[in-house]
Design an enzyme around this catalytic site. Sequence first.
Site, PDB file in Angstrom:
ATOM      1  N   SER B  18       0.912  -1.098  -0.001  1.00  0.00           N
ATOM      2  CA  SER B  18       0.079   0.094   0.144  1.00  0.00           C
ATOM      3  C   SER B  18       0.935   1.216  -0.209  1.00  0.00           C
ATOM      4  CB  SER B  18      -1.054  -0.021   1.269  1.00  0.00           C
ATOM      5  OG  SER B  18      -2.048   0.671   1.283  1.00  0.00           O
ATOM      6  N   HIS B  45      -2.479  -0.949  -3.479  1.00  0.00           N
ATOM      7  CA  HIS B  45      -3.761  -0.133  -3.249  1.00  0.00           C
ATOM      8  C   HIS B  45      -3.386   1.333  -4.064  1.00  0.00           C
ATOM      9  CE1 HIS B  45      -4.397  -2.008   0.973  1.00  0.00           C
ATOM     10  NE2 HIS B  45      -4.871  -2.570  -0.055  1.00  0.00           N
ATOM     11  N   ASP B 138      -4.181  -4.471   5.499  1.00  0.00           N
ATOM     12  CA  ASP B 138      -4.495  -5.413   4.482  1.00  0.00           C
ATOM     13  C   ASP B 138      -3.385  -6.364   4.131  1.00  0.00           C
ATOM     14  OD1 ASP B 138      -6.520  -6.619   2.482  1.00  0.00           O
ATOM     15  OD2 ASP B 138      -5.700  -5.186   1.165  1.00  0.00           O
TER      16      ASP B 138
END
Lengths: 275, 192
Positions: B18, B45, B138
């Site tokens: 991310s 992401h 995540d």
Amino acid sequence: MERALHIRDDETEQLLNDVQVKYGYDFTSYSRASLKRRINRLLLLDKFPSVAEFRHHVLSEEQYINRFVEELTVNVTEMFRDPSFYKTLRNEVLPILATHPFIRIWHAGCSTGEEVYSMAILLHEANLLHKSLLYATDINPGVLETLGKGIFPMSQMKQYSENYIESGGKEDFSSYYTAKYDWAKFDEVFGSKMIISTHNLVSDRSFNEFQLICCRNVLIYFDKPLQDKVLDLFNESLEPLGFLALGSKENLKFAPVGRRFKQFTGKEKIWRKIK
Amino acid sequence: MEKDKVRSSCCLAVIGGSAGSLDAILKILPCLNTGAAYAVVIVQHRKPLQDSPLADILSDKTGWSVKEVEEKETVTPGTVYIAPADYHLLFETDHSFSLDASEKVNYSRPSIDVTFESAADVYGSSVIGILLSGANADGVEGLQKIRDAGGICIVQDPATAEVSYMPAEALRRLQPDLVLPAEGIGMYLNAI
């Protein structure tokens, strides 16, 4: 932490076959990776202690099938999703549709109808809504009820308004709905031009001829043979020179019916039927 | 001994990251020898822009072919695949990709957990899961799933990550096989 249940491949096949035999809903040509995730999610959401009990419940509690179908299919949608797509519709497709005395558009697998309302708003702004009919179909009766009410969560409106502006919208987006507590009720002029019906792309046939069919982010859940079959159905349901709009990652390129279509713009997933 | 067996059968390396992970990816990719027998899948992401320059940026850094995943495409060794923005990326048992536009997971779509879990489900012990820099958790659960399936788990050394939360969270919650800086991850992949 308690371990979440996971349905095995053989259990999945068994369940899908049972559901098809008992209820006529055929999920056997759905892509398995996504479908298994949806089943595991439902096992968790509805707190089933085992896959066997889940299967028993699905097959013995007939009123549960609507929830089963609604949760196995993906009902995530938004207004003016992919604003550049709507910009192309607005600037390049609608001016062509405008030359028709009457405009018929099919939103196949429309879920709760956010994209149908987006289209109705575009037609309204192009002064075409009065001579248009939007056919909104989905496999789930429940989501169509939501669509029919034209009521959407207020919490989404900021995002939708931004999408709308990015799609080239010049009006005040909030003028299209009335806010009441947590809900936004859209002007009835939009809903009055929608024909709402259940339709299963797996098993139901063509029911009209359209100038534009929108089916975005539905085919990704189907296996290749079913995708080809549904694209055939769309081809049959389109007028010559009609438009077909798919999701940003879906493609006609590799389908047998693809040779009958020409991509309308290089960037957006919009095709035109050429023969 | 068992590890070596697992390593030689690797056919998929899934990289999740991310905030701050681009930097790490740009260090890993140039290290990779071409002609490898595995595919690399990157789930990062990012903003749901339609024209993502990520594939172009990465192409310049490696001799591998780099592309955004197309729906139903077969996973081919020697290719770097990028998960498209705004879709979850899954694997089918015939080793093709599936896309899914369902609910966000961990406020993310694509979600790293979703892809890691699917990779574990389909590839079992032949997958290497790699978690890089990021500001949320995540990927941690998915990494555990890869571990449970007998795959290899690698976490970027939080001290070398631009944003350390994600790799640190992984180290807090599970025991990876390796903790490496980005360059080390590239070298490790070359050795498999």
